[in-house]
Design a protein around this motif. Structure first.
Motif, PDB file in Angstrom:
ATOM      1  N   UNK A 144       0.786  -1.273  -0.135  1.00  0.00           N
ATOM      2  CA  UNK A 144       0.122   0.031   0.065  1.00  0.00           C
ATOM      3  C   UNK A 144       1.014   1.216  -0.064  1.00  0.00           C
ATOM      4  N   UNK A 145       0.312   2.347  -0.294  1.00  0.00           N
ATOM      5  CA  UNK A 145       0.932   3.611  -0.409  1.00  0.00           C
ATOM      6  C   UNK A 145       1.388   3.901   1.027  1.00  0.00           C
ATOM      7  N   UNK A 146       2.408   4.641   1.314  1.00  0.00           N
ATOM      8  CA  UNK A 146       3.039   4.715   2.720  1.00  0.00           C
ATOM      9  C   UNK A 146       1.875   5.427   3.761  1.00  0.00           C
ATOM     10  N   UNK A 147       1.085   6.543   3.163  1.00  0.00           N
ATOM     11  CA  UNK A 147       0.172   7.062   4.063  1.00  0.00           C
ATOM     12  C   UNK A 147      -0.773   6.088   4.581  1.00  0.00           C
ATOM     13  N   UNK A 148      -1.054   5.195   3.697  1.00  0.00           N
ATOM     14  CA  UNK A 148      -2.099   4.069   4.329  1.00  0.00           C
ATOM     15  C   UNK A 148      -1.526   3.102   5.454  1.00  0.00           C
ATOM     16  N   UNK A 149      -0.009   2.929   5.106  1.00  0.00           N
ATOM     17  CA  UNK A 149       0.684   2.185   6.263  1.00  0.00           C
ATOM     18  C   UNK A 149       0.636   2.880   7.532  1.00  0.00           C
ATOM     19  N   UNK A 150       0.931   4.094   7.679  1.00  0.00           N
ATOM     20  CA  UNK A 150       1.094   4.870   8.778  1.00  0.00           C
ATOM     21  C   UNK A 150      -0.331   5.185   9.428  1.00  0.00           C
ATOM     22  N   UNK A 151      -1.576   5.314   8.624  1.00  0.00           N
ATOM     23  CA  UNK A 151      -2.960   5.255   9.293  1.00  0.00           C
ATOM     24  C   UNK A 151      -2.980   3.910   9.876  1.00  0.00           C
ATOM     25  N   UNK A 152      -2.588   2.521   9.262  1.00  0.00           N
ATOM     26  CA  UNK A 152      -3.013   1.410  10.019  1.00  0.00           C
ATOM     27  C   UNK A 152      -2.167   1.347  11.076  1.00  0.00           C
ATOM     28  N   UNK A 153      -1.074   1.646  11.244  1.00  0.00           N
ATOM     29  CA  UNK A 153      -0.372   1.888  12.525  1.00  0.00           C
ATOM     30  C   UNK A 153      -1.038   2.688  13.661  1.00  0.00           C
ATOM     31  N   UNK A 154      -1.422   3.706  13.178  1.00  0.00           N
ATOM     32  CA  UNK A 154      -2.064   4.563  14.140  1.00  0.00           C
ATOM     33  C   UNK A 154      -3.448   4.225  14.669  1.00  0.00           C
ATOM     34  N   UNK A 155      -4.278   3.785  13.846  1.00  0.00           N
ATOM     35  CA  UNK A 155      -5.653   3.243  14.145  1.00  0.00           C
ATOM     36  C   UNK A 155      -5.816   2.134  13.372  1.00  0.00           C
ATOM     37  N   UNK A 156      -5.578   0.713  14.172  1.00  0.00           N
ATOM     38  CA  UNK A 156      -5.485  -0.512  13.766  1.00  0.00           C
ATOM     39  C   UNK A 156      -6.763  -1.176  14.071  1.00  0.00           C
TER      40      UNK A 156
ATOM     41  N   UNK B 127     -10.611  -1.884  -1.053  1.00  0.00           N
ATOM     42  CA  UNK B 127      -9.767  -0.690  -1.025  1.00  0.00           C
ATOM     43  C   UNK B 127      -9.430  -0.250   0.457  1.00  0.00           C
ATOM     44  N   UNK B 128      -8.004  -0.322   0.635  1.00  0.00           N
ATOM     45  CA  UNK B 128      -7.434  -0.031   1.932  1.00  0.00           C
ATOM     46  C   UNK B 128      -7.712   1.501   2.096  1.00  0.00           C
ATOM     47  N   UNK B 129      -8.747   2.135   2.766  1.00  0.00           N
ATOM     48  CA  UNK B 129      -8.461   3.755   2.674  1.00  0.00           C
ATOM     49  C   UNK B 129      -7.908   4.180   4.071  1.00  0.00           C
ATOM     50  N   UNK B 130      -6.789   4.520   4.377  1.00  0.00           N
ATOM     51  CA  UNK B 130      -6.234   4.738   5.647  1.00  0.00           C
ATOM     52  C   UNK B 130      -6.452   3.501   6.604  1.00  0.00           C
ATOM     53  N   UNK B 131      -7.118   3.563   7.649  1.00  0.00           N
ATOM     54  CA  UNK B 131      -7.031   2.569   8.652  1.00  0.00           C
ATOM     55  C   UNK B 131      -8.502   1.785   8.160  1.00  0.00           C
ATOM     56  N   UNK B 132      -9.045   2.126   7.333  1.00  0.00           N
ATOM     57  CA  UNK B 132     -10.427   1.486   7.331  1.00  0.00           C
ATOM     58  C   UNK B 132     -10.323   0.828   5.646  1.00  0.00           C
TER      59      UNK B 132
END
Length: 190
Positions: free
Chosen positions: A3-15, A62-67
């Motif tokens: 995934x794009x890096x912003x998605x990975x950061x969002x997943x880490x922040x809001x799992x 579609x992985x949209x940030x943490x969702x």
């Protein structure tokens, strides 16, 4: 595909954000839709395409940030189009380098399992891709196509698809059996 890096950061922040079902879809032309309306904004189309993947169940999302927004599939997880030369491309711009299996459904659509997942050849490109069919025994391709369409799903045909330096036998596969045979879910549920 990562995934794009912003998605990975969002997943880490809001799992633990709950998944979304029934809102997003992919139509037979490879267009993303939200609640039945075509998404046309190029930045959104590109973002969805870059963050489109499948889970272990074969449900595409579609992985949209943490969702995760799970996709209802009108047809196949990918719509395949002709690229340059013999190259096939997915509707979201991924080059197809590995053809794993090829099928003809009861309507004459060509379905191909690729390294990205299962795809159906866009009807606008079907004639160009069908030009890469030949008969194993040298018979007339059109006669073999007609014979293949008359056989039941799950049957071998006398056809081969030779494209991109690869050659595969073409089997018959009914559309209703495609999800189970090719490992995807058309309407994901929680």
């Amino acid at each position: 595909m990562p995934f794009e890096s912003w998605v990975e950061r969002a997943l880490d922040k809001w799992p633990n954000v709950p998944a979304l079902y029934g809102w997003l879809s992919l139509d037979r032309r490879g267009r993303w839709r939200i609640r039945g309306e075509t998404i046309s904004r190029p930045q959104i189309v590109e973002t969805i395409g870059a963050n489109y993947a499948a889970d272990a169940r074969g449900c595409w999302f579609f992985q949209n940030g943490p969702q995760r927004g799970y996709m209802n599939l009108e047809w196949m997880p990918f719509v395949l189009r002709r690229g340059e030369g013999d190259l096939l491309m997915t509707h979201n711009g991924r080059p197809v380098e590995q053809l794993r299996s090829a099928y003809l459904d009861e309507e004459g659509s060509l379905l191909i399992a690729t390294e990205h997942g299962a795809g159906g050849v866009d009807s606008n490109d079907l004639d160009g891709v069908l030009a890469h069919l030949h008969a194993d025994d040298g018979s007339d391709v059109e006669d073999c196509l007609l014979a293949a369409l008359a056989t039941p799903g799950g049957s071998a045909t006398r056809l081969r698809l030779s494209i991109g330096g690869q050659s595969l036998p073409v089997e018959r596969l009914d559309d209703r059996d495609a999800p189970a045979a090719l490992g995807f879910v058309r309407e994901p549920q929680p």
